[in-house]
Enzyme design. Structure first.
Site, PDB file in Angstrom:
ATOM      1  CG  ASP A  54      -1.681   1.294   1.369  1.00  0.00           C
ATOM      2  OD1 ASP A  54      -2.812   1.332   0.882  1.00  0.00           O
ATOM      3  OD2 ASP A  54      -1.159   2.292   1.935  1.00  0.00           O
ATOM      4  CE  LYS A  93      -3.469   5.073   1.199  1.00  0.00           C
ATOM      5  NZ  LYS A  93      -2.052   4.670   1.264  1.00  0.00           N
ATOM      6  CE1 TYR A 140       1.028   7.945   2.520  1.00  0.00           C
ATOM      7  CE2 TYR A 140       1.498   5.683   1.931  1.00  0.00           C
ATOM      8  CZ  TYR A 140       0.712   6.607   2.573  1.00  0.00           C
ATOM      9  OH  TYR A 140      -0.388   6.173   3.263  1.00  0.00           O
ATOM     10  CG  HIS A 145      -4.068  10.272   0.600  1.00  0.00           C
ATOM     11  ND1 HIS A 145      -2.779  10.091   0.173  1.00  0.00           N
ATOM     12  CD2 HIS A 145      -4.051  10.020   1.921  1.00  0.00           C
ATOM     13  CE1 HIS A 145      -2.021   9.748   1.204  1.00  0.00           C
ATOM     14  NE2 HIS A 145      -2.775   9.704   2.280  1.00  0.00           N
TER      15      HIS A 145
END
Ligand code: A2P
Length: 294
Positions: free
Chosen positions: A43, A73, A48, A106
């Site tokens: 994930d 996401k 990120y 997200h």
């Protein structure tokens, strides 16, 4: 390993490797190590900033792309129909894959819910076109879900939310279940209760006497107890680690079972206080984050 079946029939392994806050230089190694010890679910998220390294870890592992459930996401600055279609291209380009197993929003943008809906419509398009196998949301509270369901066609397969013993969000879990949405736990071992720099007053759920006690009774680690609690209650969990020993430890949770009494004692630790950001109060800075091109 336990598989969960989503509301569209797609299955996902209950445990995935989380890579939130995994430094880019450590991410590829962590992903490759997780796949080596048996994980088949990763994930990540555009925000990120480590999708490239996730893709590198996947390739380095030698595991077939088709055998790995890969989720990412869309960040809020990419919401909107065309923007979100383009966000898919950015993410898959960085990951080095053609399709995704799960693509989720997200978080809701309560002040621009029209954009949130437009982004979700793009996910529906990607699903219809076979570019993603399942779509979903993250950090959606029941009122966000209701609004989304009214204005969209496809019920999300997943709602990924902060969920650990100190913040169990029963109302969210119940709303998800009522619509056949899988609740997925971020920070399932309570990292958000002890991340450095997230506030000094925090109490780590890993230090909780009840968790210590139950871990001792099963000769398992505290983290393993928290993950087992999530899995036994039917959730997907995505513990983050970049440490090989802990990556393996977090996957080694299929040889013991918590009793109903133990599950109840863990449930009773809920404080009702979230550790992460309130989805209804997004910080202005969130919208300034620009997701790079692939
Ligand atoms: P590290 O990457 O050094 O292992 P969460 O996914 O609940 O947010 O938790 C992530 C945090 O918990 C990270 O700080 C991670 O650090 C740490 N962590 C991961 N697995 C374990 C474990 N088995 N025991 C203790 N800490 C862990």
């Amino acid at each position: 390993m336990t598989d969960l079946t989503l509301n569209n029939g797609v299955t996902l392994p209950a445990i995935g490797l989380g890579v939130f806050q995994s430094a880019p230089e450590e991410t590829a190694a962590a992903v490759a190590e997780a796949l080596r010890v048996g994980y088949r679910h990763i994930d990540t998220a555009a925000a990120y900033r480590n999708e490239r390294e996730v893709g590198e870890g996947l390739r380095r592992s030698g595991v077939n792309r088709a055998d790995v459930f890969l989720a990412t996401k869309v960040w809020v600055s990419d919401y909107g129909f065309d923007e979100t279609l383009h966000a898919f291209e950015k993410s898959t380009g960085k990951l080095g894959v053609d399709t995704l197993d799960l693509l989720i929003l997200h978080q809701p943008v309560p002040t621009r819910f029209d954009k949130t809906i437009a982004a979700y419509k793009a996910l529906e398009r990607l699903l219809a076109d076979g570019r993603v196998r399942a779509i979903g949301v993250s950090n959606f509270m029941p009122h966000h879900l209701e609004r989304l369901l009214q204005e969209s066609d496809v019920v999300p397969a997943v709602n990924q939310v902060e969920l650990h013993p100190y913040f169990t969000q029963r109302n969210v879990q119940e709303a998800d279940a009522a619509h056949g949405i899988l609740t997925q736990a971020w920070s399932p071992i309570g990292g958000i209760t002890f991340y450095p720099g997230w506030g000094d007053e925090r109490t780590s759920v890993l230090q909780d006497p009840t968790i210590v006690d139950i871990a001792r009774a099963h000769s398992k680690s505290r983290a393993q107890v928290l993950l087992r609690w999530g899995i036994q209650q039917g959730r997907s969990v995505i513990p983050k680690s970049t440490n090989p020993t802990r990556i393996a430890e977090n996957f080694d949770v299929f040889d013991f079972e918590l009793t109903a009494d133990e599950l109840g004692r863990i449930d009773a630790l809920d404080t009702g206080v979230r550790g992460g950001p309130d989805p209804d109060q997004p910080r202005d800075a969130f919208f300034d984050v620009v997701i790079d091109e692939a």
